[in-house]
Motif scaffolding. Structure first.
Motif, PDB file in Angstrom:
ATOM      1  N   TRP A 204      -1.723  15.957 -18.193  1.00  0.00           N
ATOM      2  CA  TRP A 204      -1.323  17.101 -19.002  1.00  0.00           C
ATOM      3  C   TRP A 204      -2.475  17.699 -19.783  1.00  0.00           C
ATOM      4  N   SER A 242       7.769  22.386 -17.624  1.00  0.00           N
ATOM      5  CA  SER A 242       8.798  22.103 -18.626  1.00  0.00           C
ATOM      6  C   SER A 242       8.235  21.780 -20.014  1.00  0.00           C
ATOM      7  N   PRO A 243       7.180  20.956 -20.166  1.00  0.00           N
ATOM      8  CA  PRO A 243       6.690  20.739 -21.534  1.00  0.00           C
ATOM      9  C   PRO A 243       6.036  21.971 -22.140  1.00  0.00           C
ATOM     10  N   LEU A 334       7.867   7.621 -16.289  1.00  0.00           N
ATOM     11  CA  LEU A 334       8.178   8.168 -17.606  1.00  0.00           C
ATOM     12  C   LEU A 334       7.350   7.487 -18.691  1.00  0.00           C
ATOM     13  N   TRP A 339       6.836  11.809 -18.496  1.00  0.00           N
ATOM     14  CA  TRP A 339       7.544  12.768 -17.633  1.00  0.00           C
ATOM     15  C   TRP A 339       8.112  12.020 -16.442  1.00  0.00           C
ATOM     16  N   LEU A 371       9.938  11.599 -23.327  1.00  0.00           N
ATOM     17  CA  LEU A 371       9.598  12.778 -22.530  1.00  0.00           C
ATOM     18  C   LEU A 371       8.731  13.752 -23.325  1.00  0.00           C
ATOM     19  N   ASP A 373       8.568  16.729 -22.471  1.00  0.00           N
ATOM     20  CA  ASP A 373       9.334  17.970 -22.411  1.00  0.00           C
ATOM     21  C   ASP A 373      10.715  17.831 -23.057  1.00  0.00           C
TER      22      ASP A 373
END
Length: 483
Positions: A204, A242-243, A334, A339, A371, A373
């Motif tokens: 990320w 999504s995040p 996760l 994630w 998560l 996100d």
């Protein structure tokens, strides 16, 4: 030049397509972020989201400083600090993106009253959704309870407005107040404790630039094969946005228009992906009209469901030790990266609430903390969907077989082998059912069941039977279909 304005960043940590920012770009502005940890109660950002927020704020602060208006960071109660900062800089208005969480709506109401008492104004802008929930109503004037007619209604409203550009230059207020450093917010793991987020940066890049880079990568490849690629957890077939959407580093209409430009023509061509954007919209619609959704079943009969809370079973699921490879791979992904692939989320969630009879709220709470996100609307709506308790939910009697799901969506075991390396040496035919592998096959793979990898915590047939028995005990529950 106009009177100064206060620009309150919340879940819109970007400069482009930010209506609140656009509204104040021509006047002296004080960009503000308030870390109001107590306001959300149990729904403050979890551990993974706090990691993301720390890096996203650093990126936003750098972007704002480059345009001449540094970000002021404060810690404390926003309903006190926001009016105080407006008074300190002489701002007639406070501009912010509208939030949809119940606690945030209540807080915004109190802040608006405090500002009005001082002859100031809180102006909220549509920033996190395509359409505000009250603007999408059925023909009878009621909120939608089912996704498909909701999605059709939003699509019938036409294309969203085009995204707004980022301003080239901002005008700072003179002598802005002093604030906190980002480090003082305590968003990182406590010094001396294990850094559980150490692998997050490999996957990320929080911030607006990271969001745009992720969007470009998606449009350059996966979007073309999204219909099938989104179901393959062993490949990069999803957008990974999504995040970025959760923290507003990119807006849904930026994503919508980018996908439409990449796949021009009839809306049906890009619908497989855009329908996911609309599911997010539907989740916000539900949360707005049913604020109890994060904590209570939306279908009343499910409020008496006979869950069987078991700390040991819950922990086995959390740690990826259920004995079902596709589920355990997802739970370990996760934990490592904050994630999990969406298809695997559904399989893992189904196992928890159906085979193991653990309350969906326990799963939602774990996802909330782990998560990057974690989004209150999407997380709550999705867990209620899989549990069968939502307004538009999967039937409770639909019980995923985790073995068949693994073989269908990860047939070569690439995903499982990556995240459950103890199973890496098994042939494809046994990677999703290692307990069926002959002893000599397991020995050749270096696998000792019970030591290197657990046997299933419950057999599928037994778990399915228990789930259906619990369902039959609910008054008014749907009848079990023929097997």
């Amino acid at each position: 030049m106009d009177r100064p304005a206060l620009l309150w960043f919340r879940q819109d940590l970007r400069l482009a397509d930010n209506p609140a920012l656009q509204a104040v770009a021509g006047r002296p502005v004080l960009p503000l972020f308030v870390w109001d940890e107590a306001a959300a109660g149990p729904w403050g950002p979890g551990g993974a989201a706090r990691w993301w927020l720390r890096h996203s704020l650093a990126a936003l602060a750098a972007d704002l400083a480059a345009r001449g208006a540094p970000l002021l960071v404060l810690r404390g109660r926003a309903e006190i600090l926001v009016p105080a900062m407006a008074e300190a800089v002489g701002a007639a208005e406070v501009h912010a993106g509208r939030l949809h969480e119940p606690w945030a709506r209540e807080r915004d109401g109190r802040i608006a009253e405090a500002l009005e008492a001082a002859r100031r104004r809180l102006r909220l802008w549509t920033s996190a959704v395509l359409r505000e929930p009250p603007t999408v109503m059925s023909g009878s004037g009621k909120p939608y309870a089912v996704y498909t007619p909701f999605a059709k209604a939003v699509a019938a409203m036409g294309e969203p407005d085009p995204p707004l550009p980022a301003p080239d230059r901002l005008h700072p207020v003179p002598s802005p107040p002093a604030g906190e450093s980002l480090e003082a917010l305590g968003l990182y793991p406590v010094a001396g404790e294990p850094d559980w987020a150490r692998e997050f940066p490999a996957l990320w890049q929080p911030g607006e630039a990271g969001a745009q880079d992720r969007l470009r990568r998606f449009l350059a490849g996966p979007v073309a094969g999204y219909t099938t690629g989104r179901n393959d957890p062993g490949t990069e077939g999803t957008s990974g946005l999504s995040p970025h959407l959760r923290w507003g580093e990119i807006s849904p209409r930026q994503v919508w228009h980018a996908v439409r430009q990449a796949q021009p023509g009839d809306l049906a061509r890009s619908w497989p992906f855009l329908s996911e954007i609309l599911w997010r919209e539907f989740s916000y619609h539900l949360l707005w009209h049913r604020p109890e959704m994060p904590e209570r079943a939306l279908r009343e009969r499910f409020r008496t469901f006979p869950w069987q809370p078991d700390a040991a079973l819950l922990q086995a699921w959390q740690r990826g030790r259920t004995g079902y490879p596709i589920v355990d791979a997802g739970m370990r992904q996760l934990w490592r990266f904050g994630w999990m692939h969406n298809r695997v989320r559904m399989i893992a969630a189904s196992l928890l609430v159906k085979h193991l009879l653990q309350p969906w709220q326990a799963g939602a709470t774990w996802f909330w903390d782990t998560l990057v996100d974690a989004d209150l609307a999407s997380n709550s709506a999705s867990w209620q969907w899989i549990a069968g308790s939502g307004t538009d939910a999967a039937p409770y009697f639909r019980v995923f077989n985790p073995v068949l799901q693994g073989e269908k969506f990860d047939p070569e075991g690439r995903y499982v082998r990556r995240f459950v390396p103890a199973l890496a040496g098994l042939p494809d035919r046994y990677v999703h059912r290692p307990w069926e592998a002959p002893e000599e096959v397991r020995r050749a793979a270096g696998l000792a069941l019970g030591r290197d990898y657990p046997r299933p915590v419950v057999e599928h047939a037994e778990g399915r039977a228990r789930a259906l028995a619990a369902l039959r005990g609910l008054r008014g529950a749907a009848e079990e279909p023929a097997a």
